[in-house]
Design a protein around this motif. Structure first.
Motif, short mmCIF file in Angstrom:
data_model
loop_
_atom_site.label_atom_id
_atom_site.label_comp_id
_atom_site.label_asym_id
_atom_site.label_seq_id
_atom_site.Cartn_x
_atom_site.Cartn_y
_atom_site.Cartn_z
N ARG A 93 0.76 -1.41 0.04
CA ARG A 93 -0.07 -0.05 -0.02
C ARG A 93 0.87 1.08 0.08
O ARG A 93 0.25 2.35 -0.31
N GLU A 94 2.21 1.20 0.31
CA GLU A 94 3.15 2.37 0.15
C GLU A 94 4.07 1.95 -1.19
O GLU A 94 5.08 2.84 -1.25
N GLY A 95 3.58 1.18 -2.05
CA GLY A 95 4.37 1.09 -3.40
C GLY A 95 5.58 0.01 -3.35
O GLY A 95 6.47 -0.15 -4.34
N LEU A 96 5.65 -0.79 -2.30
CA LEU A 96 6.55 -2.01 -2.16
C LEU A 96 6.12 -3.27 -2.17
O LEU A 96 5.49 -3.60 -1.10
N TRP A 97 6.37 -4.14 -3.29
CA TRP A 97 5.62 -5.35 -3.13
C TRP A 97 6.89 -6.43 -2.87
O TRP A 97 7.68 -6.56 -3.65
N THR A 152 13.83 -8.48 1.53
CA THR A 152 14.73 -9.28 0.72
C THR A 152 14.54 -9.39 -0.77
O THR A 152 15.44 -9.65 -1.33
N SER A 153 13.42 -9.67 -1.08
CA SER A 153 13.15 -9.97 -2.45
C SER A 153 11.60 -9.60 -2.70
O SER A 153 10.57 -8.99 -2.12
N SER A 154 11.40 -9.74 -4.09
CA SER A 154 10.34 -9.23 -4.73
C SER A 154 8.88 -10.19 -4.69
O SER A 154 9.21 -11.43 -4.53
N GLY A 155 7.68 -9.79 -4.77
CA GLY A 155 6.56 -10.45 -4.49
C GLY A 155 6.33 -11.32 -5.69
O GLY A 155 5.76 -12.47 -5.50
N PHE A 156 7.05 -11.38 -6.65
CA PHE A 156 6.97 -12.28 -7.63
C PHE A 156 7.71 -13.83 -7.32
O PHE A 156 7.21 -14.79 -7.80
N LYS A 157 8.40 -13.51 -6.47
CA LYS A 157 8.67 -14.95 -6.04
C LYS A 157 7.96 -15.95 -5.14
O LYS A 157 8.03 -17.00 -5.07
N ASP A 158 6.73 -15.35 -4.82
CA ASP A 158 5.70 -15.99 -4.20
C ASP A 158 4.58 -16.64 -5.21
O ASP A 158 3.71 -17.31 -4.69
N LEU A 159 4.95 -16.61 -6.45
CA LEU A 159 3.82 -16.98 -7.38
C LEU A 159 3.58 -18.50 -7.40
O LEU A 159 4.30 -19.36 -6.89
#
Lengths: 404, 404
Positions: A335-339, A367-374
């Motif tokens: 919600r503050e622009g950091l996934w 540590t890492s991007s939200g894409f890693k949780d896919l």
């Protein structure tokens, strides 16, 4: 290109007993050979000629390429992918060091620049890593860049997205039952001569040079804040990150660059928490049962002595966070622009859980991007063809936000 | 924090006829109102008081936060997420500008820092964007950071990974049939007062300030190389990126900072290619039929006049690349440690397809991370429990690599 400054690394030193020293090479990838037992392994760290550190080393801006910190790192023959130099952003009442901005979008790139460099120095034909996530992909990327082979021993449970990720760098990826991963890694090391860049011991020791790469996070935070923070909260699996950041700040104090060093807090999934257990029980390291958690990147039953040392030497502490607490922190950062990936929100989740006040800035390492949780969470999207369908489904809460 | 330098933006100017000028506000989000027809829309660009650009603006290192280039950008009230300052890395015989290192892991963050700033300046309650990918997520992130709402009109065909991505920033996401997307966006603009940060016109005009953000890629490349490149190859959908990078280099030449400017090459999927069509036919812009392609981030039947201007004014050209050529470029970049999305490899694919020699460095813009393609390609991982299963399945080809 300017002449790269020379490494001031002088040798390896046991974390079990600082009187036990070894030459710099070969890297002791199975921990301190004199102090290890069947139940407990102690890592070694790298020692430097601190009296020869160039003046002005910490005056440079926090840009990419770890080579800018070469005097305080082991030799770096592996080519850079532009690791480090990540932004420090205010969000949710703390500073977030956004490590998703690295070459393979996690902090692991700092470790692998250093560990793959060791593989080159040792003349290995490739690297081998047991990892189902960020570490394996990062090792594969740095190996590819350096012209080395990479074997990644993954578990079948790793998200498909992460498997694509590792394979993109040309690694040989094998899905290996968990009980076969370490024996197989040892065979690959012993019979193929591959250099191991992940752990091989009963409690975690990992690569002896690896945490040196994480020291650069401390150097950058110091440059970005203009002072050391009061506290650092780090997502913690094996605690290489926590220890490396701590060692960096301890060096700044030792060199007289900073007067203080932050308190270090390990933030582990409540489903496990070997470092919390070790600190609570006074043990040098612990192994615990691991329950279910979606925070796969930091879910480990096996801890190590590095994390215990970082917590105790810094006057910090340990925090256990539930998946719900992780999800709340992940959502609020978004919600503050950091996934961040779920594990990457553990720093903020731990800071909130602890609820302590600090006399100075607090840094949470993302540590890492939200894409890693896919695959972990699936989205639900409203279908719309009319304006009324849009307005009927707008969310009620306003954005959190911050004006510049 | 140092005082932020002031924008020198003075007004808007039609790309159809430089004699047609408008005030800086409001941003002409539906293109140049005097020259548009039912079949063709012309964008406007931003003009500056170039004679007042501070000396030394281009002497600073290429770090994050577009505000360092504030004099040559529209006002930036939207807070930074640390966009820009991305590495320039040698790979596959060219330089790759790795835009996957931005806050939401694509070049779009440079555009959205600028476009969301315009939404704040105009007092809008939120932004609306028609996008199934990087642009929507980036707009959502910058809106969230600025405390604005965001509505994203996506297509049902967008990868699930990207839908999670957009939703992580708290946007209201709607799945909208393609023929309803633009009418719905216009209603949301007209009836809710949301600021549009994607296109609303028959041929592409998009946000008038948006490409100004991409100029900073040119500034950074110039600082990183110490000279302008001979050629730039850019993945091209609507060509905002191609045009923005071109405008940045043209400004460097106009200001006397550089003596030359690069030739600009649009790299489009062969399944479409509106800019290749327009240039070949001498039209100011074109609309084409769009066939099947996996390069969803740059697959567009609709082109615009910006891309045509960049190609013609720079003495560049247009290149069409097949999905197989994109996959080969994506694979080869991965073998040197860079994992780009399929569309992000279009620059390298286009350079190879053209096969021309240049008298100086060639830069390919790598627009985003391979994670953005998830669902497009599925991995196949070998299962192993024994050493023999590992050695029997090792890949035959050595890593490409490059020693440091």
């Amino acid at each position: 290109m300017p002449q790269e400054p020379v490494s001031l690394a002088t040798g390896q030193r046991s974390l079990a007993d600082p009187a036990i020293a070894y030459p710099l090479r070969p890297p002791l990838t199975r921990g301190c050979p004199r102090t290890g037992t069947a139940d407990l392994a102690y890592p070694v760290e790298v020692d430097y000629a601190y009296d020869r550190v160039p003046a002005g080393l910490f005056d440079q801006p926090a840009g990419p390429d770890l080579a800018r910190w070469a005097p305080l790192l082991p030799p770096l023959p592996a080519p850079t992918l532009g690791e480090g130099g990540t932004p420090l952003l205010e969000a949710c009442g703390v500073y977030v060091k956004d490590e998703s901005r690295n070459p393979t979008w996690s902090h692991k790139d700092r470790l692998n620049r250093v560990a793959v460099s060791a593989a080159l120095t040792e003349g290995a034909p490739g690297v081998v890593v047991a990892s189902s996530g960020n570490h394996g992909a990062s090792a594969a990327a740095y190996a590819a860049r350096a012209g080395l082979r990479a074997i990644v021993l993954a578990s079948a449970a790793s998200p498909p997205a992460v498997q694509s990720f590792v394979r993109a760098y040309g690694a040989d990826v094998f899905s290996v039952p968990v009980e076969r991963r370490w024996p197989l890694m040892r065979e690959i090391v012993d019979r193929l001569g591959y250099h191991p860049v992940s752990n091989q011991t009963v409690t975690h020791t990992g690569h002896p040079y690896g945490p040196e790469g994480y020291k650069t996070i401390a150097y950058e935070i110091f440059v970005q804040l203009g002072r050391p923070p009061a506290a650092v909260f780090a997502p913690t699996g094996y605690a290489e990150l926590l220890y490396g950041v701590w060692k960096g700040f301890a060096e700044l104090r030792r060199l007289g660059v900073a007067e203080t060093a932050p308190r270090m807090f390990s933030c582990e999934p409540a489903a496990g928490g070997p470092h919390a257990r070790a600190v609570a029980s006074g043990a040098p390291a612990a192994i615990v049962d691991l329950g279910a958690t979606d925070a796969y990147a930091i879910a480990s039953p096996v801890g190590g002595h590095r994390g215990v040392r970082a917590v105790l030497d810094s006057g910090g502490g340990t925090v256990l966070v539930t998946d719900d607490e992780l999800r709340a922190a992940q959502r609020d950062l978004g919600r503050e622009g950091l996934w961040q990936e779920l594990s990457g929100a553990a720093g903020l989740a731990g800071y909130r859980k602890l609820g302590a006040a600090f006399d100075g800035p607090v840094v949470c390492v993302g540590t890492s991007s939200g894409f890693k949780d896919l695959g972990v969470e699936s989205p639900r999207t409203v279908e719309a063809t009319t304006f009324d369908q849009v307005t009927a489904n707008l969310s009620a809460t306003p954005a959190a936000g911050r004006r510049g």
